[in-house]
Each structure stands twice: as C-alpha cells, then as structure tokens.
Design a protein around this motif. Structure first.
Motif, PDB file in Angstrom:
ATOM      1  N   UNK A 268      -5.850  -8.944  -2.441  1.00  0.00           N
ATOM      2  CA  UNK A 268      -6.958  -9.259  -1.534  1.00  0.00           C
ATOM      3  C   UNK A 268      -7.864 -10.315  -2.160  1.00  0.00           C
ATOM      4  N   UNK A 269      -8.133 -10.182  -3.460  1.00  0.00           N
ATOM      5  CA  UNK A 269      -8.993 -11.149  -4.158  1.00  0.00           C
ATOM      6  C   UNK A 269      -8.374 -12.539  -4.124  1.00  0.00           C
ATOM      7  N   UNK A 270      -7.048 -12.610  -4.251  1.00  0.00           N
ATOM      8  CA  UNK A 270      -6.350 -13.899  -4.292  1.00  0.00           C
ATOM      9  C   UNK A 270      -5.949 -14.402  -2.907  1.00  0.00           C
ATOM     10  N   UNK A 271      -6.353 -13.686  -1.849  1.00  0.00           N
ATOM     11  CA  UNK A 271      -5.927 -14.063  -0.493  1.00  0.00           C
ATOM     12  C   UNK A 271      -6.441 -15.436  -0.090  1.00  0.00           C
ATOM     13  N   UNK A 272      -7.582 -15.857  -0.647  1.00  0.00           N
ATOM     14  CA  UNK A 272      -8.153 -17.163  -0.311  1.00  0.00           C
ATOM     15  C   UNK A 272      -7.769 -18.241  -1.319  1.00  0.00           C
ATOM     16  N   UNK A 273      -6.929 -17.903  -2.278  1.00  0.00           N
ATOM     17  CA  UNK A 273      -6.536 -18.862  -3.311  1.00  0.00           C
ATOM     18  C   UNK A 273      -5.562 -19.889  -2.754  1.00  0.00           C
ATOM     19  N   UNK A 274      -5.638 -21.120  -3.264  1.00  0.00           N
ATOM     20  CA  UNK A 274      -4.693 -22.148  -2.840  1.00  0.00           C
ATOM     21  C   UNK A 274      -3.290 -21.889  -3.369  1.00  0.00           C
ATOM     22  N   UNK A 275      -3.157 -20.933  -4.297  1.00  0.00           N
ATOM     23  CA  UNK A 275      -1.843 -20.587  -4.854  1.00  0.00           C
ATOM     24  C   UNK A 275      -1.224 -19.366  -4.178  1.00  0.00           C
ATOM     25  N   UNK A 276      -1.853 -18.921  -3.088  1.00  0.00           N
ATOM     26  CA  UNK A 276      -1.402 -17.689  -2.441  1.00  0.00           C
ATOM     27  C   UNK A 276       0.059 -17.760  -2.007  1.00  0.00           C
ATOM     28  N   UNK A 277       0.424 -18.835  -1.319  1.00  0.00           N
ATOM     29  CA  UNK A 277       1.779 -18.938  -0.794  1.00  0.00           C
ATOM     30  C   UNK A 277       2.810 -19.054  -1.914  1.00  0.00           C
ATOM     31  N   UNK A 278       2.443 -19.760  -2.979  1.00  0.00           N
ATOM     32  CA  UNK A 278       3.363 -19.873  -4.110  1.00  0.00           C
ATOM     33  C   UNK A 278       3.561 -18.518  -4.787  1.00  0.00           C
ATOM     34  N   UNK A 279       2.475 -17.757  -4.925  1.00  0.00           N
ATOM     35  CA  UNK A 279       2.579 -16.408  -5.492  1.00  0.00           C
ATOM     36  C   UNK A 279       3.479 -15.528  -4.643  1.00  0.00           C
ATOM     37  N   UNK A 280       3.270 -15.589  -3.334  1.00  0.00           N
ATOM     38  CA  UNK A 280       4.049 -14.746  -2.429  1.00  0.00           C
ATOM     39  C   UNK A 280       5.532 -15.086  -2.491  1.00  0.00           C
ATOM     40  N   UNK A 281       5.856 -16.378  -2.518  1.00  0.00           N
ATOM     41  CA  UNK A 281       7.266 -16.788  -2.555  1.00  0.00           C
ATOM     42  C   UNK A 281       7.932 -16.406  -3.866  1.00  0.00           C
ATOM     43  N   UNK A 282       7.163 -16.335  -4.955  1.00  0.00           N
ATOM     44  CA  UNK A 282       7.731 -15.953  -6.249  1.00  0.00           C
ATOM     45  C   UNK A 282       7.921 -14.455  -6.378  1.00  0.00           C
ATOM     46  N   UNK A 283       7.017 -13.670  -5.789  1.00  0.00           N
ATOM     47  CA  UNK A 283       7.086 -12.219  -5.903  1.00  0.00           C
ATOM     48  C   UNK A 283       8.066 -11.630  -4.891  1.00  0.00           C
ATOM     49  N   UNK A 284       8.215 -12.265  -3.737  1.00  0.00           N
ATOM     50  CA  UNK A 284       8.993 -11.709  -2.632  1.00  0.00           C
ATOM     51  C   UNK A 284      10.410 -11.275  -3.020  1.00  0.00           C
ATOM     52  N   UNK A 285      11.195 -12.119  -3.754  1.00  0.00           N
ATOM     53  CA  UNK A 285      12.569 -11.677  -4.096  1.00  0.00           C
ATOM     54  C   UNK A 285      12.598 -10.419  -4.953  1.00  0.00           C
ATOM     55  N   UNK A 286      11.698 -10.329  -5.944  1.00  0.00           N
ATOM     56  CA  UNK A 286      11.653  -9.140  -6.800  1.00  0.00           C
ATOM     57  C   UNK A 286      11.242  -7.916  -5.992  1.00  0.00           C
ATOM     58  N   UNK A 287      10.266  -8.117  -5.096  1.00  0.00           N
ATOM     59  CA  UNK A 287       9.813  -7.011  -4.256  1.00  0.00           C
ATOM     60  C   UNK A 287      10.948  -6.480  -3.399  1.00  0.00           C
ATOM     61  N   UNK A 288      11.674  -7.391  -2.767  1.00  0.00           N
ATOM     62  CA  UNK A 288      12.770  -6.974  -1.893  1.00  0.00           C
ATOM     63  C   UNK A 288      13.863  -6.230  -2.626  1.00  0.00           C
ATOM     64  N   UNK A 289      14.248  -6.725  -3.804  1.00  0.00           N
ATOM     65  CA  UNK A 289      15.306  -6.072  -4.580  1.00  0.00           C
ATOM     66  C   UNK A 289      14.885  -4.690  -5.065  1.00  0.00           C
TER      67      UNK A 289
END
Length: 646
Positions: A268-289
């Motif tokens: 939530x704290x990082x939701x307004x960060x300009x790096x939000x989408x990059x963070x999400x794309x990096x975490x998503x594969x690990x989360x899914x697996x």
C-alpha cells in the motif's frame, strides 16, 4: 540433491498436466492444482512426508500475493473502504467465531476448545479467493470488493488471535507436553525480538516495526530502486524486490506479527511509487509459482486414512462449517446492502476455511489448546473446504449468475414505433459511432440492443434505441427489415453476430449487411456467412496509430501516408488468397500450416514493397500532402544511423 530434483519434477509435471486441463474444462487453475496434489499424494503416493514442510515454504506465496494486492491499492482507496473493512469484516469474524463456538458447545465440547475452533473457522482462504477473482475478473464487482474487505480484516485479525490462543491452554495438555513446550519456547526465543518483553515494551516494538515499514517504504525505497535501476540489470532489480518482501516478512515474524499483513502494508505504501509496475512484474512469477505449489500441497496433504476412518464426521463438519459461514455471510450481505448476484458471490466465495487455519491449528497444538487428534481432523476439514471452493465458483458462474442476467433482461422488448433505412444491431462503443455519423447526416436508423443498461444509458444522452434481441425474427419484422437498405451488425458476441448475418442474407438477400469483426477468424466467418462488407474493429485505429508512430520516428508525413496506403493496398490484394486458404481448410484446423506459410510469404512480400520508392503516382488519399524535399529521406536515414552509432 537428486531427491529434491525428483520431487520438484513431480510437482511441476503434475501442475503442467492438471492445470491446463482444468482451465480448458472451465474449472479454474486452483482446482487444477488441488487435483494435481491429490493425484501425486494420496492417490499415487509419489509425494508424502515432505508435503507439510513444503507447505510452510509455499505459504510465502500468500505473503507475496498480499504484497501485489497492496500495490494495487492507493492509501486513499483503502481509507475509502474503512467502513466496509471494519464493519463487514469485523462482524463476519466475530459472528462466525461465536456461532461456531456456540454450535460446538452444544455438542459438549469444552468452551476453550469451542472458542479456538470458532476462531480457526472464522477465517477464509485469501489465496484461493483472490486468485479466482483475478482469473474470472471479479475483483472490481461489488461482491468482490466486499469479499476483499473481509479477507483483509481476517488477515489483520490473525494477530489478536495468535495473542489470545495461548491464554486458552488446557492444564491437562500442558502437563502432558511440558518438556516439548519448553523446547519450543526456547527455540521461539532465539527467533523473536519480543519474547519475554513486558506488555508495554511489546507494544512499542510493534509500533516501531510498523512505522519503520511505512517510513522506510515511503522515503528509503525510492533512492534504493533508483540506484538499482541505474545498473541496468533486470536480475538485480528482481533481487531487490525479493529482498524487500522477504525482509519485511522476516521483520514482522520477529516481532510476532503476520508477515502477510506487513507485506500488504508495504505494498500500500508503494502503491504511488513510480516503480510499482516494475515491482509487480518482478514479483508476479514467484507469487504464481508459490501459490500453485501451496495449492498442490493442500491436495497432497489430505490424509485419506483419517478421512475414511472418520468419513461421516469429516464430511459432516466440512458441510456444516461451510453452511454456517454461508448463512452468516448472506445475512451480513443484507445488512450491508450487497445486492443481486454480488450477494451470492460474496457469500459463496468466503464459505470455506482458510490457509491461516493450518497456522492456527499448529499454534493451538504447540500451546496445548487442542489435542493432536482433534487438530488432525480439523486440518482435514479445512483442506476439504478449500478443495470444494472452486466448485462453489462454478455454481455461481453456471447457475446463479445466468439467472440474474436473465432477470435483468426479462423485461419485455420495447414496442418499435419507427422504421428506417438502416437497422443497427448493437449500440456499444462501435455501434454508437456508426449511429451518430449516420444520424448527423440525416439518415433514419433503428437501433436494437439486448442490454437493458446500455439502452438506458443511450436514452440519457438522447440517443433513441430499442430494447430487444436483434436475432428475434418478429422484432426484425417490426423494425422494418423488409424495407431496409442496410443492416449493420455491431454486437459483441461473435457466434450470435455470425448467425445473424447468415439469417439476414438467407431471408432478406436484398438487404446489404455491413458487419464488425472481432478478429481475423471472425472476419472470415462473417464473410463466409454472406456479409457484404466486413471490417475488423481495430483495423483503422491501428493503421492511424502506426502511421503516427512512423512520423514520430522521423519519417516525413507524406512518406508515412504513402506507406500506410501501400500497406492497405497490399493487404487488400492478399486478403482474397488468405480467405480462400481458410475456406478450403477443415473446420477444426482453419489456421493450418498452408495458411501460416501463405501468411508468412505475404508478410515477406509486404516488407519488400515497403522498401521500394514510389515516385510514379500518388493515391487520392496522398494528394493533400506536401512531398518531402529530395534530400529529406537521405537526411533522415543519416540522422538515424548517427543516433544508432552513438
């Protein structure tokens, strides 16, 4: 090491086979993972004792999932849902826990046991529900938002539950396992920053940890991510994202808080960060697996020996728990005015027990609140309720939702009191533009649409349209199909659109049919059905954007328009060949090898044509453009070469 490789291979093979099959059958990926776990665990026996250990590791997928969910929520949005979060979520946990406790007490179960069981069953599966919502696009619905509020409160409620459970310790169980408890306590002290602290100090440490996550996430994360991003190494950014999530989870565990809650707060704290989408794309594969691995371990962990020995008890408890939770949730949906199909989505989606139930059950045994034998039975109830959850979503999709859709559209078709030269089927985003252009030129149109909401929206902006299904023959007759000159098909359903075109051309061959296609395959189907003119809905807009892209790359506007015209001409010449190849193929293999080979040949031809200079003549669409100077193209090419060299 070989054993680990074999186990990893078994889990992956099970997932690769079961999940695509489940998706194809419309069962969802979660049920696919659960079935895969049952097959390789209790059925075949390829995995066994290591399942519990792997499950603890895989639970980190839930932590990552809540971090990603937090990234999607701005603090303003979270503040806006505070009433639903505290009111709906708080009541669900309290009422469910007390109801289950009361029922358990009726069966002569001690109040301490009953309260612990009530707390365990008051929680739902964040992992299964949010994953299914994401797959089915239900997160933005009213029922989905309400369910998310409850799930978020449940994750927060785990903290006071963990504090309350040790107070429920049974003296008899304490006496039997005093040595084990001492050893566990000693181990817990080694991995805790708050063990042995007085209450006031414990509160201060918790506050400092939360403040540290908020302040660090807001002020320190941006400089860190900028520094890492400047290296240009994607793998280092991925490592940084994992470091952030794992570090926060570890900190929360050390101070006795829920790792999932900590990472959600960081998200939530990082939701307004300009790096939000990059963070999400990096975490998503690990989360899914990891989430997939967690679901497999749930299926693999079902003990069929206990199930068969206590079959009636386990099945009865599972159905009873899910029924109680469903009734409580349904009552709350009336109180908080969740309406229509959303009410059923809300109640059905949260009727199961959750993954944190396993955590609390283990914690109750460690703290001598519940005996081991009872914990095994309750663990099986939690697992089975999770296993049955995808079935509830299928019930919602195939039985409940269609009935509400029918109820929305069960109003009688409007009486069509006008007739026009043009009948338009569908007044969505595409049909609106067509209708506005024709109406502004004085063309009388009759618009039909089977969506009540869409018709009402059009009437609010003074666009006259009639509610009714354009595939109904009687409505077409009333709309004046016999006298119409044009029939425009702009409905979203590909199959219905194709059938409608076929019917019109077969029954009223004098009427010209103009149709909107969804994609290339639909384009061919409409043409085969007899449409006089077909256009793909994105074709013109894609051409316009592609031409603008050429201009932005330094190509002179005249040259860009030339290239667009060349593209259109080449497409028109190749369209007939591709259509004939598609037409000659079988129904099951429309886009076969011959089609693909021809398409690739035509793409190669297109590339060669684009490289040629056109100095012979200009098309009509090009005559409004000023040609570039003779040296312009050479200058542009030289400039691009210099940029590339630098």
């Amino acid at each position: 090491m070989t054993g680990y490789f074999l186990q990893a291979f078994i889990y992956l093979v099970a997932a690769v086979i079961a999940v695509p099959l489940a998706k194809r059958l419309g069962l969802g990926s979660v049920l696919g993972y659960l079935i895969a776990g049952v097959v390789i665990g209790p059925v075949i026996g390829l995995v066994g004792s290591e399942t519990t250990t792997i499950q603890h590791f895989a639970e980190f997928g839930v932590v990552m999932m809540l971090f990603v969910v937090g990234l999607e929520l701005e603090p303003k949005m979270l503040w806006g849902m505070r009433h639903r979060l505290l009111g709906l979520g708080g009541l669900q946990v309290v009422v469910t826990a007390l109801t289950v406790m009361g029922i358990a007490h009726l069966f002569d179960i001690a109040w301490s046991y009953a309260l612990a069981i009530g707390l365990i069953f008051s929680l739902s599966s964040t992992a299964i529900v949010l994953q299914t919502f994401s797959e089915k696009g239900l997160s933005k619905t009213e029922g989905g938002k309400s369910a998310f509020s409850v799930l978020l409160f449940q994750d927060i409620a785990v903290i006071p539950m963990l504090a309350l459970i040790p107070l429920l310790a049974v003296p008899e169980l304490v006496a039997k396992s005093q040595a084990v408890v001492a050893k566990a306590a000693e181990h817990h002290d080694d991995l805790s920053l708050v063990a042995g602290l007085p209450g006031w100090a414990y509160a201060i440490v918790i506050i400092l940890a939360i403040v540290g996550v908020v302040v660090g996430g807001h002020y320190l994360s941006r400089p860190l991510f900028r520094f890492v991003a400047s290296s240009g190494l994607r793998e280092i950014f991925t490592a940084t994202a994992l470091m952030l999530v794992i570090g926060i989870a570890a900190l929360m565990s050390l101070v006795g808080l829920s790792p999932a809650l900590g990472t959600f707060l960081a998200g939530v704290v990082l939701a307004n960060s300009e790096f939000r989408h990059e963070l999400e794309s990096n975490i998503e594969p690990f989360k899914g697996l990891l989430l997939g691995l967690f679901f497999i371990t749930v299926g693999a962990g079902i003990d069929f020996n206990v199930l068969f020995d206590q079959f009636g008890t386990v099945i009865g408890l599972t159905i009873g728990v899910m029924l109680v939770k469903f009734i409580v949730l349904l009552v709350l949906s009336f109180i908080f005015k969740v309406k229509g199909s959303d009410r059923w989505l809300f109640a059905l989606s949260l009727a199961q027990a959750g993954e944190f139930g396993f955590v609390l059950l283990s914690y109750t045994v460690q703290n001598n609140v519940l005996p081991e034998s009872m914990s095994q039975t309750l663990s099986l109830v939690v697992a089975l309720s999770m296993f049955l959850t995808p079935g509830l979503f299928i019930l919602y999709d195939r039985v409940i939702l269609p009935r509400f859709c029918e109820a929305k559209n069960e109003r009688e078709a409007d009486e069509i009191d006008e007739q026009g030269k043009v009948i338009i089927a569908g007044i969505g985003r595409f049909g609106q533009i067509v209708n506005r252009l024709l109406a502004s030129n004085g063309v009388q149109t009759v618009v039909l649409d089977h969506s009540v909401t869409q018709i009402d929206n059009m009437r609010q902006i003074n666009i006259k349209s009639f509610f009714g299904d354009a595939t109904r023959h009687d409505l077409l007759h009333t709309a004046g199909i016999e006298e119409a000159k044009l029939f425009i098909v702009a409905i979203d359903d590909k199959e219905r659109a194709t059938e409608l075109v076929h019917y019109i051309k077969q029954t009223y061959p004098q009427v010209r049919v103009l149709a909107r296609a969804y994609d290339r395959g639909h384009h061919y189907s409409l043409r085969c059905a007899g449409a006089d003119y077909v256009i793909s809905e994105t074709y013109r807009s894609a051409l316009a954007l592609g031409t603008e892209a050429l201009k932005n790359l330094g190509v002179h506007p005249f040259r860009a328009e030339q290239q667009k015209a060349t593209f259109v001409e080449t497409e028109a010449r190749s369209k007939e060949k591709l259509y004939q190849t598609w037409l000659d193929s079988t129904e099951e293999d429309r886009f076969n090898t011959s089609y693909v080979e021809l398409f690739n040949q035509l793409e190669s031809t297109l590339s060669d044509i684009m490289k040629q200079e056109r100095t012979d003549k200009h098309t009509k669409s090009e005559r409004g453009w000023t040609p570039p100077p003779k040296v312009f193209n050479d200058e542009v090419e030289q400039g691009l070469v210099e940029k590339h060299d630098h």
